[in-house]
Structures are given as structure tokens and as C-alpha cells.
Design an enzyme around this catalytic site. Structure first.
Site, PDB file in Angstrom:
ATOM      1  N   ARG A  41       0.827  -1.214   0.000  1.00 17.43           N
ATOM      2  CA  ARG A  41       0.000   0.000   0.000  1.00 17.43           C
ATOM      3  C   ARG A  41       0.860   1.263   0.000  1.00 17.43           C
ATOM      4  O   ARG A  41       0.583   2.207  -0.737  1.00 17.43           O
ATOM      5  CB  ARG A  41      -0.972   0.011   1.182  1.00 17.43           C
ATOM      6  CG  ARG A  41      -2.070  -1.034   1.050  1.00 17.43           C
ATOM      7  CD  ARG A  41      -2.970  -1.055   2.272  1.00 17.43           C
ATOM      8  NE  ARG A  41      -2.159  -1.353   3.455  1.00 17.43           N
ATOM      9  CZ  ARG A  41      -2.469  -1.007   4.693  1.00 17.43           C
ATOM     10  NH1 ARG A  41      -3.577  -0.345   4.934  1.00 17.43           N
ATOM     11  NH2 ARG A  41      -1.691  -1.326   5.699  1.00 17.43           N
TER      12      ARG A  41
ATOM     13  N   ASN B 193      -6.247  -2.618   2.038  1.00 10.87           N
ATOM     14  CA  ASN B 193      -6.254  -4.072   2.152  1.00 10.87           C
ATOM     15  C   ASN B 193      -7.685  -4.549   2.287  1.00 10.87           C
ATOM     16  O   ASN B 193      -8.509  -3.893   2.926  1.00 10.87           O
ATOM     17  CB  ASN B 193      -5.474  -4.524   3.393  1.00 10.87           C
ATOM     18  CG  ASN B 193      -3.981  -4.438   3.203  1.00 10.87           C
ATOM     19  OD1 ASN B 193      -3.472  -4.341   2.101  1.00 10.87           O
ATOM     20  ND2 ASN B 193      -3.257  -4.470   4.304  1.00 10.87           N
TER      21      ASN B 193
END
Length: 90
Positions: A18, A36
Site C-alpha cells: 500500500r 487491504n
């Protein structure tokens, strides 16, 4: 202007994916978000100029973090919006 929604599968959680996806978005001047999902995938909503979004997508497919291993990316094109000002990790 182009907006895409991606679901990224593979070794993409717990490997800095990320953060790296956010850095790449800033590099390509793309706005949106990354998060996520509970099933182990990563979801991305990204928007920007067509060529920049295309370059960003290619970077994601190759795994933006050195420890990530992307096995598949599902991409869907969406209507562009004015809701994004930055690219954030959710």
C-alpha cells in the site's frame, strides 16, 4: 481523464504494497486510494490523466514494492469524479 478500480491478488499484504502503491501514485500524479481487503487482496481506486493512469497500472502489475508478488490484477474502468484530491491509504 481516466478512473480505474483494481483488485490486486498475490503476495500483496504485509509487504509494504500500500505504501509503495501510494508512492507510485504520487510519482505519476494519480489520485485516489488503496486499501487491504479481508480476503488478502488489495483494492485500488485511481484517477488521473490517461497516460499517467496507464503507467501507474503497469507499475502495480509489476509489484510496486520489492517484496510483493502480484499474480493477477482485475481492472474495471469507472466514471471520473472530483472527490479525490490526493492518494491515500485507507
Amino acid at each position: 481523464m481516466k478512473r480505474i478500480h483494481m483488485i490486486v491478488t498475490g503476495r500483496v499484504q504485509g509487504v509494504g504494497f500500500r505504501f509503495s502503491a501510494q508512492q507510485k501514485a504520487q510519482e505519476y500524479n494519480v489520485v485516489g486510494w488503496v486499501k487491504n481487503k479481508s480476503d488478502g487482496t488489495v483494492e485500488i481506486d485511481a484517477q488521473g490523466e490517461n497516460d499517467r493512469v496507464q503507467s501507474y497500472t503497469e507499475a502495480i502489475k509489476h509489484g510496486p514494492s520489492p517484496y510483493a508478488k502480484v499474480s493477477d490484477v482485475t481492472i474495471e474502468e469507472l466514471e471520473t469524479t472530483n472527490e479525490f484530491q490526493t492518494f491515500e491509504i485507507r
